[in-house]
Design a protein around this motif. Structure first.
Motif, PDB file in Angstrom:
ATOM      1  N   ALA A 153      -8.934  72.301   9.559  1.00  0.00           N
ATOM      2  CA  ALA A 153      -9.431  72.310  10.944  1.00  0.00           C
ATOM      3  C   ALA A 153     -10.887  71.850  10.963  1.00  0.00           C
ATOM      4  N   ILE A 154     -11.195  71.002  11.925  1.00  0.00           N
ATOM      5  CA  ILE A 154     -12.594  70.572  12.144  1.00  0.00           C
ATOM      6  C   ILE A 154     -12.927  70.915  13.586  1.00  0.00           C
ATOM      7  N   THR A 155     -14.014  71.653  13.771  1.00  0.00           N
ATOM      8  CA  THR A 155     -14.281  72.216  15.105  1.00  0.00           C
ATOM      9  C   THR A 155     -15.677  71.843  15.618  1.00  0.00           C
ATOM     10  N   PRO A 156     -15.861  71.882  16.933  1.00  0.00           N
ATOM     11  CA  PRO A 156     -17.122  71.450  17.547  1.00  0.00           C
ATOM     12  C   PRO A 156     -18.086  72.621  17.788  1.00  0.00           C
ATOM     13  N   TRP A 157     -19.259  72.286  18.291  1.00  0.00           N
ATOM     14  CA  TRP A 157     -20.314  73.288  18.484  1.00  0.00           C
ATOM     15  C   TRP A 157     -20.260  73.947  19.861  1.00  0.00           C
ATOM     16  N   ASN A 158     -19.502  73.390  20.808  1.00  0.00           N
ATOM     17  CA  ASN A 158     -19.624  73.935  22.173  1.00  0.00           C
ATOM     18  C   ASN A 158     -18.910  75.271  22.350  1.00  0.00           C
ATOM     19  N   LYS A 181     -13.751  73.489   8.776  1.00  0.00           N
ATOM     20  CA  LYS A 181     -15.134  72.997   8.760  1.00  0.00           C
ATOM     21  C   LYS A 181     -15.706  73.131  10.163  1.00  0.00           C
ATOM     22  N   PRO A 182     -16.607  74.092  10.361  1.00  0.00           N
ATOM     23  CA  PRO A 182     -17.197  74.230  11.698  1.00  0.00           C
ATOM     24  C   PRO A 182     -18.272  73.165  11.922  1.00  0.00           C
ATOM     25  N   ALA A 183     -18.704  73.029  13.154  1.00  0.00           N
ATOM     26  CA  ALA A 183     -19.770  72.072  13.472  1.00  0.00           C
ATOM     27  C   ALA A 183     -21.042  72.476  12.735  1.00  0.00           C
ATOM     28  N   THR A 184     -21.798  71.485  12.312  1.00  0.00           N
ATOM     29  CA  THR A 184     -22.999  71.739  11.517  1.00  0.00           C
ATOM     30  C   THR A 184     -24.047  72.527  12.300  1.00  0.00           C
ATOM     31  N   SER A 185     -24.094  72.354  13.622  1.00  0.00           N
ATOM     32  CA  SER A 185     -25.121  73.087  14.377  1.00  0.00           C
ATOM     33  C   SER A 185     -24.735  74.538  14.675  1.00  0.00           C
ATOM     34  N   SER A 213     -21.442  68.332   4.596  1.00  0.00           N
ATOM     35  CA  SER A 213     -21.354  66.940   5.020  1.00  0.00           C
ATOM     36  C   SER A 213     -20.050  66.676   5.781  1.00  0.00           C
ATOM     37  N   SER A 214     -20.169  66.340   7.062  1.00  0.00           N
ATOM     38  CA  SER A 214     -18.977  66.056   7.881  1.00  0.00           C
ATOM     39  C   SER A 214     -18.134  64.973   7.248  1.00  0.00           C
ATOM     40  N   LYS A 215     -18.803  63.934   6.766  1.00  0.00           N
ATOM     41  CA  LYS A 215     -18.078  62.774   6.250  1.00  0.00           C
ATOM     42  C   LYS A 215     -17.317  63.151   4.980  1.00  0.00           C
ATOM     43  N   ILE A 217     -16.495  66.159   3.747  1.00  0.00           N
ATOM     44  CA  ILE A 217     -15.466  67.190   3.974  1.00  0.00           C
ATOM     45  C   ILE A 217     -14.294  66.577   4.739  1.00  0.00           C
ATOM     46  N   GLY A 218     -14.620  65.793   5.771  1.00  0.00           N
ATOM     47  CA  GLY A 218     -13.571  65.159   6.590  1.00  0.00           C
ATOM     48  C   GLY A 218     -12.730  64.185   5.775  1.00  0.00           C
ATOM     49  N   ASP A 219     -13.371  63.408   4.909  1.00  0.00           N
ATOM     50  CA  ASP A 219     -12.629  62.445   4.084  1.00  0.00           C
ATOM     51  C   ASP A 219     -11.653  63.168   3.161  1.00  0.00           C
ATOM     52  N   THR A 231      -6.031  69.766  12.405  1.00  0.00           N
ATOM     53  CA  THR A 231      -6.220  70.106  13.814  1.00  0.00           C
ATOM     54  C   THR A 231      -7.703  69.976  14.125  1.00  0.00           C
ATOM     55  N   PHE A 232      -8.009  69.207  15.167  1.00  0.00           N
ATOM     56  CA  PHE A 232      -9.398  68.817  15.447  1.00  0.00           C
ATOM     57  C   PHE A 232      -9.726  69.008  16.918  1.00  0.00           C
ATOM     58  N   THR A 233     -10.909  69.504  17.181  1.00  0.00           N
ATOM     59  CA  THR A 233     -11.463  69.465  18.541  1.00  0.00           C
ATOM     60  C   THR A 233     -12.816  68.802  18.452  1.00  0.00           C
ATOM     61  N   GLY A 234     -13.049  67.787  19.271  1.00  0.00           N
ATOM     62  CA  GLY A 234     -14.330  67.084  19.252  1.00  0.00           C
ATOM     63  C   GLY A 234     -14.241  65.820  20.078  1.00  0.00           C
ATOM     64  N   SER A 235     -15.074  64.863  19.724  1.00  0.00           N
ATOM     65  CA  SER A 235     -15.127  63.643  20.532  1.00  0.00           C
ATOM     66  C   SER A 235     -13.913  62.743  20.277  1.00  0.00           C
ATOM     67  N   THR A 236     -13.594  61.929  21.262  1.00  0.00           N
ATOM     68  CA  THR A 236     -12.472  60.991  21.133  1.00  0.00           C
ATOM     69  C   THR A 236     -12.736  60.014  19.989  1.00  0.00           C
ATOM     70  N   LYS A 240     -10.170  59.730  16.865  1.00  0.00           N
ATOM     71  CA  LYS A 240      -9.420  58.511  16.517  1.00  0.00           C
ATOM     72  C   LYS A 240      -9.608  58.161  15.046  1.00  0.00           C
ATOM     73  N   LEU A 241     -10.847  58.319  14.587  1.00  0.00           N
ATOM     74  CA  LEU A 241     -11.156  58.031  13.189  1.00  0.00           C
ATOM     75  C   LEU A 241     -10.346  58.947  12.265  1.00  0.00           C
ATOM     76  N   LEU A 242     -10.344  60.241  12.574  1.00  0.00           N
ATOM     77  CA  LEU A 242      -9.636  61.202  11.722  1.00  0.00           C
ATOM     78  C   LEU A 242      -8.125  60.970  11.766  1.00  0.00           C
ATOM     79  N   THR A 243      -7.608  60.628  12.964  1.00  0.00           N
ATOM     80  CA  THR A 243      -6.170  60.345  13.074  1.00  0.00           C
ATOM     81  C   THR A 243      -5.807  59.156  12.191  1.00  0.00           C
TER      82      THR A 243
HETATM   83  P1  ADP Z   1     -19.258  66.778  19.369  1.00  0.00           P
HETATM   84  O1  ADP Z   1     -20.420  66.866  18.416  1.00  0.00           O
HETATM   85  O2  ADP Z   1     -19.520  66.002  20.605  1.00  0.00           O
HETATM   86  O3  ADP Z   1     -18.550  68.068  19.583  1.00  0.00           O
HETATM   87  P2  ADP Z   1     -17.984  65.330  17.259  1.00  0.00           P
HETATM   88  O4  ADP Z   1     -16.650  64.704  17.331  1.00  0.00           O
HETATM   89  O5  ADP Z   1     -19.148  64.494  16.858  1.00  0.00           O
HETATM   90  O6  ADP Z   1     -18.151  65.939  18.698  1.00  0.00           O
HETATM   91  O7  ADP Z   1     -17.965  66.593  16.309  1.00  0.00           O
HETATM   92  C1  ADP Z   1     -16.903  67.488  16.246  1.00  0.00           C
HETATM   93  C2  ADP Z   1     -16.724  67.916  14.807  1.00  0.00           C
HETATM   94  O8  ADP Z   1     -16.381  66.781  14.027  1.00  0.00           O
HETATM   95  C3  ADP Z   1     -17.958  68.505  14.159  1.00  0.00           C
HETATM   96  O9  ADP Z   1     -17.559  69.557  13.289  1.00  0.00           O
HETATM   97  C4  ADP Z   1     -18.510  67.334  13.374  1.00  0.00           C
HETATM   98  O10 ADP Z   1     -19.302  67.760  12.280  1.00  0.00           O
HETATM   99  C5  ADP Z   1     -17.230  66.684  12.902  1.00  0.00           C
HETATM  100  N1  ADP Z   1     -17.357  65.276  12.524  1.00  0.00           N
HETATM  101  C6  ADP Z   1     -18.146  64.330  13.057  1.00  0.00           C
HETATM  102  N2  ADP Z   1     -17.974  63.161  12.425  1.00  0.00           N
HETATM  103  C7  ADP Z   1     -17.039  63.354  11.463  1.00  0.00           C
HETATM  104  C8  ADP Z   1     -16.417  62.519  10.463  1.00  0.00           C
HETATM  105  N3  ADP Z   1     -16.720  61.248  10.331  1.00  0.00           N
HETATM  106  N4  ADP Z   1     -15.490  63.088   9.649  1.00  0.00           N
HETATM  107  C9  ADP Z   1     -15.178  64.388   9.797  1.00  0.00           C
HETATM  108  N5  ADP Z   1     -15.713  65.207  10.702  1.00  0.00           N
HETATM  109  C10 ADP Z   1     -16.640  64.710  11.531  1.00  0.00           C
END
Ligand code: ADP
Length: 484
Positions: A153-158, A181-185, A213-215, A217-219, A231-236, A240-243
């Protein structure tokens, strides 16, 4: 620093394979309070190696966890829910300190976050299969549902807590294991949840939280074949990149992405109720939620009256540090977010819009921004197309229902939508015509653990919460029994 009743909840290490640990390199990342700029603490800067270890631990823990009965898993999840609620106040303070939302909203989010654990602790017991009338006399057909396996799971800060429990609740209840992996902030809310999960008796490896590191961990999460679901919540954009990255190993994905929510006020609406709903859906979390109203469409004959009432109500909103006193709006998460709001206002004004309230940085400085309303907004402006993710309410004008629906659907997004009307025929017609995953009718608040949250079009795939939410974490297996 922040003061907590239980200071052990502020963890500066990650929870990996049942152990609290630092990054292999020892590197850390600072976590700051967006209201003050103060450094709250540090979290480990983990990368590929640590992620791989967490995934392997989740895999090792999987057989034991899924072999438990749903009721056994439910008892542990129930305890986790109770611990979250017992620590609601401290968790809310941690959240406001790292995220900025007013303390009252943080308390609300903790209760909302906990509700997913409670709900899915029960729902896990109801993952029913099927029997199907056979196509052959000597065969019987049974369908069973099994946990999908190791999930990431990758999650956002809001929503630093709720976006985690909305994923972990159904995953763990279904018998899956998970690495988050929670949002870095906003990592401290996630790590506090992990600590309470450990105390609730979640076995080692079943639920890990890693920061860094988002990159990297995400990779690893998307590339490692052990992981069967992301399962991801965040920007479109990132979704798309993760999908695309998940396609390499054909993982299942759930994507809760961006929105461009319309909020339509028809001429038969209760305008006071509409104003209340618009404020709740627009300014909650300083406009930083994916279901926040992005465009307010008002029917011509009530445009002036609605605008006047909205300005009167919004001008009473108080802005400030969420930890200090009764404020309704905190700071934005960072400077880039503030600049996006400014860009949307400048673009709209250059193309003919009028600022009727706010419109500039708040006197408090930092990333505080005035609650803003602009009128005479048209589809050519940036605010019509892009999610502002800030406290800016743009008022568009329409004449007919058809025009309102066309404007509302004129976007690649399809998450939340809202409208106000008292005519039952209009309510049905508009509900059916809106190309959105969720429709709020005469309400600006729609989120609940019992209801399916999710979008259509480029707002994502999958649903979270409700009986539908657990389906995302199970696979259907067909048993064909012959020779009968
Ligand atoms: P926002 O910051 O607007 O909520 P993001 O999509 O940038 O939306 O971030 C949502 C989550 O995705 C965060 O946990 C962020 O660290 C992570 N994230 C951002 N870029 C990547 C990436 N390239 N690979 C994996 N996770 C990422």
């Amino acid at each position: 620093m922040i003061t907590l009743k239980n200071s052990s909840l502020l963890k500066q290490q990650c929870y990996l394979a049942g152990q609290w640990c630092s990054a292999d390199s020892g590197a850390t990342i600072n976590v700051t309070n967006p209201a003050t700029g103060e450094i709250l603490g540090v979290v480990p800067k983990m990368g590929t190696q640590e992620t791989r270890r967490a995934i392997e631990a989740a895999n090792k823990a999987l057989d034991g966890w899924k072999a438990r009965t749903a009721k056994e898993r439910s008892a542990i999840l129930r305890r986790w829910f109770e611990l979250i609620m017992e620590n609601q106040e401290d968790l809310a303070v941690i959240m406001t300190a790292e995220q900025g939302k007013p303390l009252a909203e943080s308390r609300g989010e903790i209760a909302y976050a906990a509700s997913f654990i409670e709900w899915f602790a029960e729902e896990g017991k109801r993952v029913y299969g099927d029997t199907i009338p056979s196509y052959a006399r000597d065969k019987r057909i049974v369908v069973i549902k099994e946990p999908i396996g190791v999930c990431a799971a990758i999650t956002p800060w809001n929503f630093p807590a709720a976006m985690i429990t909305r994923k972990a609740g159904p995953a763990l209840a279904a018998g899956c294991t998970m690495v988050v992996k929670p949002a870095t902030s906003t990592p401290f809310s996630a790590l506090a949840l992990a600590l309470l999960g450990e105390q609730a008796g979640i076995p080692a490896g079943v639920f890990s939280v890693i920061t860094g590191s988002s990159k990297e961990i995400g990779d690893e999460m998307t590339g490692n074949p052990i992981v069967r679901k992301l399962t991801f919540t965040g920007s479109t954009e990132v979704g798309k990149l993760l999908t695309a990255q998940c396609a390499g190993t054909m993982k299942k994905v759930s994507m809760e992405l961006g929105g461009n929510a319309p909020f339509i006020v028809f001429d038969d609406a209760d305008l006071d109720a509409a104003v209340e709903g618009a404020i709740a859906s627009k300014y909650r979390n300083t406009g930083q939620t994916c279901v926040c109203t992005n465009r307010i469409l008002v029917q011509e004959s009530v445009y002036g009256a609605f605008c006047e009432k909205l300005v009167a109500a919004v001008s009473k909103m108080t802005v400030g540090d969420g930890l200090k006193g009764d404020v309704q709006q905190g700071p934005l998460i960072d400077m880039a977010s503030l600049e996006k709001v400014e860009e949307h206002i400048a673009d709209a004004v250059a193309k003919g819009a009028r600022v009727v309230l706010g419109g500039k940085r708040h006197a408090l400085g930092g990333t505080f921004f005035e609650p803003t309303i602009i009128t005479e907004v048209t589809p050519e402006m940036l605010v019509a197309r892009e999610e502002t993710f800030g406290p800016l309410a743009p008022l568009f004008k329409f004449t007919t229902d058809e025009e309102a629906i066309r404007m509302a659907n004129d976007t690649e997004f399809g998450l939340a939508s809202y409208f106000y009307s008292r005519d039952i025929r209009r309510v049905w017609r508009v509900s059916e015509a809106l190309e959105y995953g969720m429709v709020g009718i005469n309400t600006g608040l729609i989120s609940s653990e019992v209801a399916p949250f999710g979008g259509v079009k480029e707002s994502g795939v999958g649903r979270e919460g409700s009986k539908y939410g657990i389906e995302e974490f199970v696979e259907v297996k067909y048993l064909c029994m012959g020779g009968i």
